[in-house]
Design an enzyme around this catalytic site. Structure first.
Site, short mmCIF file in Angstrom:
data_model
loop_
_atom_site.label_atom_id
_atom_site.label_comp_id
_atom_site.label_asym_id
_atom_site.label_seq_id
_atom_site.Cartn_x
_atom_site.Cartn_y
_atom_site.Cartn_z
N GLN A 1 3.39 9.97 1.24
CA GLN A 1 4.67 9.24 1.31
C GLN A 1 5.59 9.55 0.13
OE1 GLN A 1 2.67 5.24 2.09
NE2 GLN A 1 4.55 5.06 3.28
N HIS B 1 -4.25 1.68 7.51
CA HIS B 1 -2.87 2.19 7.54
C HIS B 1 -2.70 3.36 6.57
CE1 HIS B 1 1.68 1.25 7.53
NE2 HIS B 1 1.52 2.17 6.60
N GLU B 2 -3.18 3.17 5.33
CA GLU B 2 -2.98 4.21 4.31
C GLU B 2 -3.84 5.44 4.60
OE1 GLU B 2 -0.42 3.73 2.73
OE2 GLU B 2 -0.27 1.56 2.92
N HIS C 1 -2.16 7.68 6.95
CA HIS C 1 -1.16 8.56 6.32
C HIS C 1 -1.79 9.85 5.82
CE1 HIS C 1 2.56 6.31 6.43
NE2 HIS C 1 2.08 5.27 5.81
N CYS D 1 6.00 -0.29 7.41
CA CYS D 1 5.65 0.87 6.60
C CYS D 1 6.85 1.23 5.75
CB CYS D 1 5.29 2.04 7.51
SG CYS D 1 4.92 3.56 6.62
N LEU D 2 6.62 1.56 4.49
CA LEU D 2 7.74 1.93 3.61
C LEU D 2 8.46 3.18 4.10
CD1 LEU D 2 6.18 1.32 0.06
CD2 LEU D 2 7.61 -0.22 1.42
N GLY E 1 0.85 -1.18 0.00
CA GLY E 1 0.00 0.00 0.00
C GLY E 1 0.88 1.23 0.00
ZN ZN Z 1 2.88 3.41 5.72
#
Ligand code: ZN
Length: 166
Positions: A51, A132-133, A136, A90-91, A46
């Site tokens: 991000q 999660h997204e 963000h 998380c990236l 995701g």
């Molecule tokens: Zn993330």
């Protein structure tokens, strides 16, 4: 076609609230393709626009079998009472995993890439990724959602991994 660099923990973009998208136009569609490319390049499941430094309400989510979905202006409309705790990464906080309690099921309303309203009912991993997204888009990361002990541990791990990068 572009692959964006993913912003890391500490980047101010990750603390901002994203703006809703007034019109799903060609620019948004092209951007979403680049977001998906970036997500897969980083081996993520995701990705949220902040991000990659764009403060707009758009997320891409891997749906399995090499398919992904794009959600514009996603909102959690309903959720289960039941919650589940699982390890999450998380990236933007690479190589770190923390336990996070999430709703087991969610109903998310959004626009698709043609600007049409869509409603998706999700459970298991998809429910987790959507929450999660969407976090963000509200300037929240996994480090805001975990317990304080896991947060401290994750931050020191992250600092250790990234101390040689400026
Ligand atoms: Zn993330």
């Amino acid at each position: 076609m572009a692959i964006f660099p993913v912003r890391l923990f500490g980047d101010p973009c990750l603390r901002e609230k994203s703006q809703s998208i007034a019109e799903v136009d060609k620019r948004i569609r092209i951007f979403s393709v680049d977001m998906a490319k970036t997500m897969y390049d980083y081996k993520g499941v995701g990705l949220a626009a902040p991000q990659v430094g764009v403060l707009k309400q758009i997320i891409t989510v891997d749906m399995g079998q090499d398919n992904y979905s794009v959600f514009v202006n996603p909102v959690i409309k309903e959720h289960s009472k039941a919650t589940e705790t699982d390890e999450e990464g998380c990236l933007s906080v690479p190589d770190v995993h923390v336990p996070i309690n999430r709703y087991a099921k969610v109903v998310v309303e959004a626009l698709d890439l043609k600007g049409r309203k869509i409603v998706i009912e999700a459970d298991e991993q998809l429910a987790r990724v959507l929450q999660h997204e969407i976090d963000h888009l509200n300037g929240l990361s996994i480090l805001d959602k975990t317990d304080s002990k896991s947060r401290q541990k994750a931050i020191s791990e992250f600092m250790e991994n990234h101390q040689h990068e400026a």
